[in-house]
Write an enzyme that holds these catalytic residues in place. Structure first.
Site, short mmCIF file in Angstrom:
data_model
loop_
_atom_site.label_atom_id
_atom_site.label_comp_id
_atom_site.label_asym_id
_atom_site.label_seq_id
_atom_site.Cartn_x
_atom_site.Cartn_y
_atom_site.Cartn_z
N TYR A 289 5.12 -7.48 17.69
CA TYR A 289 5.35 -6.66 16.49
C TYR A 289 6.03 -5.34 16.87
CZ TYR A 289 4.25 -3.31 12.80
OH TYR A 289 4.34 -2.32 11.84
N SER B 57 3.50 -11.31 -0.43
CA SER B 57 2.66 -11.97 0.57
C SER B 57 1.45 -11.11 0.90
CB SER B 57 3.46 -12.26 1.84
OG SER B 57 3.97 -11.07 2.40
N SER B 58 1.61 -9.80 0.78
CA SER B 58 0.47 -8.90 0.99
C SER B 58 0.41 -7.81 -0.08
CB SER B 58 0.53 -8.26 2.38
OG SER B 58 1.74 -7.55 2.56
N ILE C 246 -16.78 -4.41 14.63
CA ILE C 246 -15.83 -3.50 15.28
C ILE C 246 -15.30 -4.22 16.51
CG2 ILE C 246 -15.60 -1.36 16.60
CD1 ILE C 246 -17.69 -0.11 14.77
N PHE D 120 0.83 -1.21 0.00
CA PHE D 120 0.00 0.00 0.00
C PHE D 120 0.86 1.27 0.00
CE2 PHE D 120 -2.32 2.77 3.28
CZ PHE D 120 -2.90 3.57 2.33
N ILE D 121 1.66 1.46 1.02
CA ILE D 121 2.49 2.66 1.10
C ILE D 121 3.63 2.57 0.09
CG2 ILE D 121 3.91 4.11 2.59
CD1 ILE D 121 2.38 2.95 4.99
N LEU E 242 10.43 -0.70 3.88
CA LEU E 242 9.04 -0.82 4.33
C LEU E 242 8.61 -2.27 4.52
CD1 LEU E 242 9.23 1.87 2.38
CD2 LEU E 242 6.75 1.89 2.69
N ASP F 114 9.78 -7.25 -3.20
CA ASP F 114 8.57 -7.60 -2.47
C ASP F 114 8.31 -9.10 -2.67
OD1 ASP F 114 5.70 -7.78 -1.61
OD2 ASP F 114 5.86 -5.60 -1.61
N ASP G 86 11.97 -12.38 -0.87
CA ASP G 86 11.78 -12.08 0.55
C ASP G 86 12.99 -11.34 1.08
OD1 ASP G 86 11.86 -12.77 3.59
OD2 ASP G 86 9.87 -13.45 2.94
#
Length: 313
Positions: free
Chosen positions: A148, A39-40, A207, A16-17, A77, A36, A56
């Site tokens: 994390y 994986s996402s 939520i 994304f970023i 990132l 990249d 990786d």
């Protein structure tokens, strides 16, 4: 102020970023190579002719790319970014975030790139944990609440060591909650992406907790501008990148419901282990030293995000 074209490496380039960052660096005239493992991240986030190495950050391929490209600038990132995964699999989290980052640093050191500059993009919310004073400044105690957060903080400490070992210049950028076009609306992506897609699909959603938890939401183009400014400078940081204001999950839900004409109420689920109750980041240091401040309001950012999801079903 424009700078001379440089060789640039972006890890996590298809994310994304990362993809937005690559767009900006290409528009600034640089030679950009991305790495990249997908994986996402998604190849579709990048230009069709973009030089993406599918690998990786823990693999030897990274050192080969560094040796061949000899980057002037590195934006790091790539990471395991799920708080809940880190709680379930702390060894995996550490393997990706710590070992992968060490592989990158060792690649720079073994290539003798003591003139390279590295920008490490990390999470402010997970670093500070539950600050006693909000918005949190860079001098707030770092008290991660998840594996994390610990793994990301450890890499910050390694950077100071590698500056001495290998002469690597670096900057640390601690981000608030990022949202905007291209954010993956699946898994543990940001709530703006998850809610936008679900509402447009007329799906039910949940939520975690009572929805009064607060995050500091900053639009992706503002984030990219801060990251680039840190790269073009010779300053170390760390730099908080946020708006300084917390917004509740309930308000985000309401704002998006209004923009998508969604009428179904959310289902509340138990809060997740390791999640932060309230966080907001004071970015006055970034304003003072980098000349950065956010430009896109929450209302405008949510509007742009919903419009993107409408056009990209």
């Amino acid at each position: 102020m424009p700078i001379a074209p440089k060789n640039v490496l972006v890890t996590g380039a298809a994310g994304f970023i990362g993809s937005h960052l690559c767009d900006r660096l290409i528009s600034d005239g640089h030679n950009v190579i991305g790495l990249d493992n997908l994986s996402s991240g998604h190849v579709d986030n990048l230009p069709s002719d973009f030089d993406l190495r599918v690998s990786d950050i823990r693999d030897d391929e990274l050192k080969v790319v560094i040796a061949d490209l000899r980057p002037d600038l590195v934006f790091h990132l790539a990471a395991q970014i799920s708080v809940s995964v880190s709680a379930r699999e702390p060894e995996f989290d550490a393997d990706v975030n710590i070992k992968g980052s060490l592989n990158l640093l060792e690649g720079l050191r073994s290539a003798g790139l003591d003139q390279s500059r590295l920008v490490y993009v990390t999470s402010g919310g997970t670093a500070y944990g539950a600050p006693e004073i909000l918005p949190a400044t860079e001098i707030a105690p770092v008290r991660p609440l998840s594996p994390y957060g610990v793994s990301k903080l450890v890499v910050e400490q390694y950077l100071t060591v590698y500056q001495k070992l290998a002469g690597i210049s670096y900057a640390i950028v601690r981000l608030a909650n990022i949202y905007g076009p291209r954010q993956d609306p699946h898994g543990e992506a940001g709530v703006v992406a998850i809610f936008s897609r679900a509402m447009l699909n007329k799906s039910s959603m949940q939520i975690f907790g009572d929805g009064t938890d607060e995050r500091d939401y900053v639009y992706v183009s503002d984030v990219v501008d801060a990251v680039v400014k840190a790269g073009y400078s010779d300053l170390t940081g760390p730099y908080n990148v946020g708006t300084g204001f917390g917004t509740s999950t309930n308000r985000i839900f309401e704002e998006l419901a209004n923009r998508t004409e969604h009428s179904e109420a959310a289902v509340h689920a138990p809060a997740r282990l390791g999640d932060i109750k309230k966080i907001a980041l004071d970015s006055s240091k970034a304003k003072r030293e980098l000349g950065w401040e956010p430009k896109i309001s929450l209302e405008e950012g949510l509007k742009r995000t919903v419009e993107w999801f409408k056009k990209n079903p």
